[in-house]
Write a protein that holds these residues in place. Structure first.
Motif, PDB file in Angstrom:
ATOM      1  N   ASN A   1       7.768  33.395  23.274  1.00 29.79           N
ATOM      2  CA  ASN A   1       6.910  34.586  23.299  1.00 29.79           C
ATOM      3  C   ASN A   1       7.726  35.876  23.213  1.00 29.79           C
ATOM      4  O   ASN A   1       7.269  36.863  22.647  1.00 29.79           O
ATOM      5  CB  ASN A   1       6.065  34.591  24.571  1.00 29.79           C
ATOM      6  N   LYS A   2       8.919  35.855  23.779  1.00 30.34           N
ATOM      7  CA  LYS A   2       9.746  37.065  23.784  1.00 30.34           C
ATOM      8  C   LYS A   2      10.067  37.512  22.362  1.00 30.34           C
ATOM      9  O   LYS A   2      10.194  38.713  22.088  1.00 30.34           O
ATOM     10  CB  LYS A   2      11.030  36.795  24.563  1.00 30.34           C
ATOM     11  N   TRP A   3      10.208  36.559  21.454  1.00 36.81           N
ATOM     12  CA  TRP A   3      10.555  36.884  20.072  1.00 36.81           C
ATOM     13  C   TRP A   3       9.318  37.019  19.187  1.00 36.81           C
ATOM     14  O   TRP A   3       9.435  37.423  18.031  1.00 36.81           O
ATOM     15  CB  TRP A   3      11.476  35.801  19.491  1.00 36.81           C
ATOM     16  N   THR A   4       8.152  36.677  19.693  1.00 33.50           N
ATOM     17  CA  THR A   4       6.935  36.671  18.879  1.00 33.50           C
ATOM     18  C   THR A   4       6.079  37.914  19.089  1.00 33.50           C
ATOM     19  O   THR A   4       5.459  38.410  18.152  1.00 33.50           O
ATOM     20  CB  THR A   4       6.096  35.414  19.194  1.00 33.50           C
ATOM     21  N   MET A 198      18.540  24.210  33.708  1.00 36.78           N
ATOM     22  CA  MET A 198      17.323  24.736  33.104  1.00 36.78           C
ATOM     23  C   MET A 198      17.585  26.081  32.445  1.00 36.78           C
ATOM     24  O   MET A 198      17.103  26.347  31.337  1.00 36.78           O
ATOM     25  CB  MET A 198      16.228  24.867  34.164  1.00 36.78           C
ATOM     26  N   ASP A 199      18.363  26.937  33.096  1.00 34.53           N
ATOM     27  CA  ASP A 199      18.707  28.237  32.512  1.00 34.53           C
ATOM     28  C   ASP A 199      19.440  28.049  31.184  1.00 34.53           C
ATOM     29  O   ASP A 199      19.165  28.756  30.200  1.00 34.53           O
ATOM     30  CB  ASP A 199      19.585  29.038  33.473  1.00 34.53           C
ATOM     31  N   LEU A 200      20.361  27.099  31.133  1.00 38.27           N
ATOM     32  CA  LEU A 200      21.119  26.849  29.911  1.00 38.27           C
ATOM     33  C   LEU A 200      20.213  26.311  28.813  1.00 38.27           C
ATOM     34  O   LEU A 200      20.304  26.738  27.653  1.00 38.27           O
ATOM     35  CB  LEU A 200      22.250  25.857  30.191  1.00 38.27           C
ATOM     36  N   PHE A 201      19.318  25.385  29.176  1.00 37.75           N
ATOM     37  CA  PHE A 201      18.387  24.813  28.209  1.00 37.75           C
ATOM     38  C   PHE A 201      17.518  25.907  27.589  1.00 37.75           C
ATOM     39  O   PHE A 201      17.348  25.980  26.361  1.00 37.75           O
ATOM     40  CB  PHE A 201      17.513  23.761  28.893  1.00 37.75           C
ATOM     41  N   ILE A 202      16.975  26.779  28.428  1.00 40.86           N
ATOM     42  CA  ILE A 202      16.110  27.848  27.935  1.00 40.86           C
ATOM     43  C   ILE A 202      16.907  28.803  27.042  1.00 40.86           C
ATOM     44  O   ILE A 202      16.414  29.252  25.988  1.00 40.86           O
ATOM     45  CB  ILE A 202      15.460  28.606  29.108  1.00 40.86           C
ATOM     46  N   ALA A 203      18.135  29.114  27.422  1.00 40.59           N
ATOM     47  CA  ALA A 203      18.973  30.000  26.608  1.00 40.59           C
ATOM     48  C   ALA A 203      19.237  29.397  25.237  1.00 40.59           C
ATOM     49  O   ALA A 203      19.181  30.088  24.207  1.00 40.59           O
ATOM     50  CB  ALA A 203      20.288  30.280  27.331  1.00 40.59           C
ATOM     51  N   GLN A 205      17.352  27.124  23.653  1.00 40.93           N
ATOM     52  CA  GLN A 205      16.101  27.122  22.897  1.00 40.93           C
ATOM     53  C   GLN A 205      15.768  28.531  22.393  1.00 40.93           C
ATOM     54  O   GLN A 205      15.284  28.706  21.266  1.00 40.93           O
ATOM     55  CB  GLN A 205      14.959  26.590  23.767  1.00 40.93           C
ATOM     56  N   SER A 206      16.010  29.530  23.223  1.00 40.91           N
ATOM     57  CA  SER A 206      15.746  30.913  22.816  1.00 40.91           C
ATOM     58  C   SER A 206      16.601  31.300  21.621  1.00 40.91           C
ATOM     59  O   SER A 206      16.114  31.938  20.681  1.00 40.91           O
ATOM     60  CB  SER A 206      16.017  31.879  23.983  1.00 40.91           C
ATOM     61  N   GLN A 207      17.858  30.905  21.656  1.00 41.70           N
ATOM     62  CA  GLN A 207      18.747  31.228  20.544  1.00 41.70           C
ATOM     63  C   GLN A 207      18.288  30.547  19.261  1.00 41.70           C
ATOM     64  O   GLN A 207      18.308  31.139  18.174  1.00 41.70           O
ATOM     65  CB  GLN A 207      20.179  30.808  20.875  1.00 41.70           C
ATOM     66  N   LYS A 208      17.841  29.297  19.382  1.00 42.89           N
ATOM     67  CA  LYS A 208      17.385  28.555  18.193  1.00 42.89           C
ATOM     68  C   LYS A 208      16.182  29.220  17.561  1.00 42.89           C
ATOM     69  O   LYS A 208      16.143  29.448  16.337  1.00 42.89           O
ATOM     70  CB  LYS A 208      17.037  27.117  18.588  1.00 42.89           C
ATOM     71  N   TRP A 209      15.191  29.555  18.377  1.00 40.12           N
ATOM     72  CA  TRP A 209      13.938  30.066  17.802  1.00 40.12           C
ATOM     73  C   TRP A 209      14.001  31.547  17.470  1.00 40.12           C
ATOM     74  O   TRP A 209      13.306  32.007  16.573  1.00 40.12           O
ATOM     75  CB  TRP A 209      12.774  29.757  18.730  1.00 40.12           C
TER      76      TRP A 209
END
Length: 209
Positions: A1-4, A198-203, A205-209
């Motif tokens: 959502n942050k990027w959308t 979890m923080d690393l996983f989200i980071a 995924q955020s970078q990918k999308w």
């Protein structure tokens, strides 16, 4: 959502992670009577289609919209026709032949019922409950993966001892014998994680999308 969204109204980076429980994934699906029996078949048909094949999603900017556009880019498909819906009607119209294919997670129930055919799973490895469905990596598109995740976060400013205590409770639940079986029945792969993981996983995924 942050990027959308331009004005999200909150900053997800300020959430305090508690921990993850598991992930699920999406499948490339077509009708059972479709002539396409592999991702390669689908890509060839899409490239040969003058107007572009059509695909449904649960809405503009949603996860299955994004992963299908990722697939289009990686496969070098010049054009696809996006048909956004607001709910499960996307599955109904695919089964009725009004759209050509879909990449979605909730469609797995229709695959299990024989109402749709899965060509691939958009996950790094084969899914435990669908071992006969090849991965997108096996189809030649290792970057086309999507993992929606289930976990807990707390509001910004939550004391860390509280977050740690909640994480410990989550891990206790995850250690119960029937935990994995119950999650897999909901098409969720158990993947318990601590707060830092979890923080690393989200980071990532955020970078990918």
């Amino acid at each position: 959502n942050k990027w959308t969204y331009r004005n999200l109204g909150y900053d997800p980076d300020k959430f305090v992670s508690i921990g993850m429980m598991g992930v699920n994934t999406f499948y490339v699906v077509v009708r059972p009577d479709s002539p396409w029996n592999s991702v390669a078949d689908l890509v060839k048909a899409a490239k040969d289609s003058p107007k572009g094949l059509s695909y449904g999603s649960h809405g503009l900017g949603g996860v299955n919209h994004m992963v299908t556009e990722l697939f289009r880019q990686k496969a070098g498909i010049p054009n696809l026709v996006h048909v956004p819906y607001r709910g499960p009607q996307s599955h109904v119209d695919l089964m009725a032949g009004l759209t050509d294919f879909m990449i979605d997670g909730a469609a797995i129930g229709h695959v299990q019922a024989g109402k749709l055919k899965a060509l691939a799973v958009a996950f790094p490895t084969r899914w435990p409950t669908q071992p006969n469905v090849p991965t997108m990596a096996e189809a030649g598109y290792p970057d086309v993966t999507v993992q929606t995740f289930f976990g807990l976060s707390a509001p910004a400013g939550t004391p860390l001892p509280i977050a740690e205590k909640l994480n410990a409770a989550m891990r206790q639940i995850a250690s119960q014998p029937d935990f994995e079986k119950r999650l897999l029945a909901m098409n969720v792969l158990p993947q318990p994680m601590g707060r830092a993981e979890m923080d690393l996983f989200i980071a990532q995924q955020s970078q990918k999308w």
